[in-house]
Write an enzyme that holds these catalytic residues in place. Structure first.
Site, PDB file in Angstrom:
ATOM      1  N   ASN A   9      49.972  73.953  23.441  1.00 20.74           N
ATOM      2  CA  ASN A   9      50.144  72.784  24.311  1.00 20.74           C
ATOM      3  C   ASN A   9      48.811  72.055  24.335  1.00 20.74           C
ATOM      4  O   ASN A   9      47.863  72.502  24.970  1.00 20.74           O
ATOM      5  CB  ASN A   9      50.545  73.266  25.723  1.00 20.74           C
ATOM      6  CG  ASN A   9      50.638  72.127  26.710  1.00 20.74           C
ATOM      7  OD1 ASN A   9      50.520  70.950  26.344  1.00 20.74           O
ATOM      8  ND2 ASN A   9      50.848  72.461  27.976  1.00 20.74           N
ATOM      9  N   LYS A  11      48.061  69.308  25.663  1.00 20.85           N
ATOM     10  CA  LYS A  11      47.850  68.568  26.914  1.00 20.85           C
ATOM     11  C   LYS A  11      47.295  67.160  26.610  1.00 20.85           C
ATOM     12  O   LYS A  11      47.694  66.547  25.619  1.00 20.85           O
ATOM     13  CB  LYS A  11      46.955  69.379  27.857  1.00 20.85           C
ATOM     14  CG  LYS A  11      47.524  70.796  28.087  1.00 20.85           C
ATOM     15  CD  LYS A  11      46.877  71.561  29.194  1.00 20.85           C
ATOM     16  CE  LYS A  11      47.515  72.930  29.318  1.00 20.85           C
ATOM     17  NZ  LYS A  11      46.955  73.737  30.405  1.00 20.85           N
ATOM     18  N   HIS A  96      56.269  72.167  32.996  1.00 28.98           N
ATOM     19  CA  HIS A  96      54.921  72.741  33.001  1.00 28.98           C
ATOM     20  C   HIS A  96      54.331  72.624  34.406  1.00 28.98           C
ATOM     21  O   HIS A  96      54.577  71.646  35.114  1.00 28.98           O
ATOM     22  CB  HIS A  96      54.032  72.022  31.979  1.00 28.98           C
ATOM     23  CG  HIS A  96      52.750  72.750  31.747  1.00 28.98           C
ATOM     24  ND1 HIS A  96      51.675  72.635  32.604  1.00 28.98           N
ATOM     25  CD2 HIS A  96      52.392  73.649  30.797  1.00 28.98           C
ATOM     26  CE1 HIS A  96      50.694  73.429  32.167  1.00 28.98           C
ATOM     27  NE2 HIS A  96      51.105  74.054  31.074  1.00 28.98           N
ATOM     28  N   GLU A  98      51.557  71.756  35.426  1.00 32.76           N
ATOM     29  CA  GLU A  98      50.790  70.533  35.679  1.00 32.76           C
ATOM     30  C   GLU A  98      51.712  69.361  36.007  1.00 32.76           C
ATOM     31  O   GLU A  98      51.318  68.445  36.740  1.00 32.76           O
ATOM     32  CB  GLU A  98      49.873  70.243  34.479  1.00 32.76           C
ATOM     33  CG  GLU A  98      48.720  71.239  34.459  1.00 32.76           C
ATOM     34  CD  GLU A  98      48.198  71.605  33.079  1.00 32.76           C
ATOM     35  OE1 GLU A  98      48.475  70.890  32.105  1.00 32.76           O
ATOM     36  OE2 GLU A  98      47.504  72.642  32.982  1.00 32.76           O
ATOM     37  N   GLU A 168      53.941  81.186  33.092  1.00 33.24           N
ATOM     38  CA  GLU A 168      52.547  80.738  33.129  1.00 33.24           C
ATOM     39  C   GLU A 168      52.019  80.871  34.554  1.00 33.24           C
ATOM     40  O   GLU A 168      52.238  79.972  35.385  1.00 33.24           O
ATOM     41  CB  GLU A 168      52.453  79.280  32.674  1.00 33.24           C
ATOM     42  CG  GLU A 168      52.877  79.087  31.231  1.00 33.24           C
ATOM     43  CD  GLU A 168      52.206  77.864  30.624  1.00 33.24           C
ATOM     44  OE1 GLU A 168      51.492  78.030  29.631  1.00 33.24           O
ATOM     45  OE2 GLU A 168      52.362  76.755  31.157  1.00 33.24           O
ATOM     46  N   GLY A 174      43.755  77.632  32.338  1.00 33.44           N
ATOM     47  CA  GLY A 174      42.510  76.879  32.216  1.00 33.44           C
ATOM     48  C   GLY A 174      41.377  77.436  33.061  1.00 33.44           C
ATOM     49  O   GLY A 174      40.359  76.783  33.244  1.00 33.44           O
ATOM     50  N   SER A 214      45.198  81.221  29.676  1.00 37.26           N
ATOM     51  CA  SER A 214      43.955  81.722  29.071  1.00 37.26           C
ATOM     52  C   SER A 214      44.197  82.785  27.999  1.00 37.26           C
ATOM     53  O   SER A 214      43.438  83.747  27.889  1.00 37.26           O
ATOM     54  CB  SER A 214      43.002  82.233  30.154  1.00 37.26           C
ATOM     55  OG  SER A 214      42.662  81.193  31.045  1.00 37.26           O
TER      56      SER A 214
END
Ligand code: 13P
Length: 255
Positions: A9, A11, A96, A98, A168, A174, A214
């Site tokens: 991904n 992003k 996702h 985010e 996730e 991140g 990660s």
């Protein structure tokens, strides 16, 4: 035996020229290999056509990070699953964390998007996972079960082939913090058991559940060795050719 998937991904990184370089590097690194699983890259929308010229199908599939819940019409700024297919995509990420966090997307929207992805003949990668506060409060399992229950049974035409799941944990995205292999396995098992209850044991056995948070070459083999972990959805480490290839190599070794 489930086929693994290692998905990148990207992003909000990689414009067309950097994206082509990255995708071509991955494609070259895998040239001549018959993978035991699937590799996928998900660039930003504007980079998709450039990447499609170098990676579109085996061994590197092309996906988008999002799509509209609408098919066509007066929806300014939206991109439909049908257009993504025409641009060369075979997969679309949905839900996702985010997008849950910054765009405030909801279960209703996820269901509509996944239905559009399926209507276009594409594969949806449905993301879910708990926040740090939810884990600290001891609610990680309930959160994940509710995220799955809020969407999966309402998708009209889900099959294990057209719906991939990605656990996730938001606290590991991140942050450099990774779920231990034990935590990952436990949460993947909880998720698979939830899918058994929602969609039946055959679906759950065949469903691919990726781990994201990660994941990197140094921890991928340990994570992917867990029986309910079927690969990874990779953020930061998918932006470097050698790291992404290293993660695929780990998958080839242990899965
Ligand atoms: P990182 O690998 O950068 O933690 O991101 C994970 C992720 O969000 C993939 O979708």
């Amino acid at each position: 035996m489930r086929r693994y998937m290692v998905a990148g991904n990207w992003k909000l990184n990689m414009g067309p020229s950097a994206g082509v370089e990255l995708a071509a590097g991955i494609q070259n690194g895998l040239a001549g290999c018959t993978l035991k699983g699937d590799a996928l890259v998900c660039p930003p929308y504007v980079t998709i056509p450039a990447v499609a010229a170098v990676a579109q199908g085996q061994p590197v599939y092309l996906g988008a990070q999002n799509c509209s819940d609408q098919d066509q019409g007066a929806y300014t700024g939206q991109v439909s699953a049908g257009l993504l297919k025409e641009a060369g995509c075979s997969h679309v990420l949905v839900a996702h964390s985010e997008r849950r966090q910054y765009q405030k997307e909801t279960d209703d929207l996820f269901v509509a998007k996944i239905d559009r992805v399926h209507a276009a003949g594409l594969v949806a990668v449905f993301c879910f996972g708990e926040l740090l506060e939810e884990r600290q409060a001891g609610n990680a399992e309930d959160v994940v079960k509710a995220q799955l229950a809020g969407v999966l049974p309402r998708v009209a035409s889900a099959t294990p082939e057209n719906l991939i799941l990605a656990y996730e944990p938001v606290w590991a995205i991140g942050t450099g913090e990774t779920a231990t292999p034990e935590i990952a396995q436990h949460m993947h098992k909880v998720s698979r058991d939830a899918v058994t209850g929602l969609l039946g044991p055959d679906f759950a056995d065949a469903a691919r559940i990726l781990y994201g948070g990660s994941c990197k070459p140094s921890n991928a083999a340990e994570l992917f060795s867990q029986p309910d972990v079927d690969g990874g959805l990779i953020g930061g480490a998918s932006l470097k050719i050698e790291d992404f290839l290293g993660i695929i190599e780990a998958a080839e070794k242990v899965m």
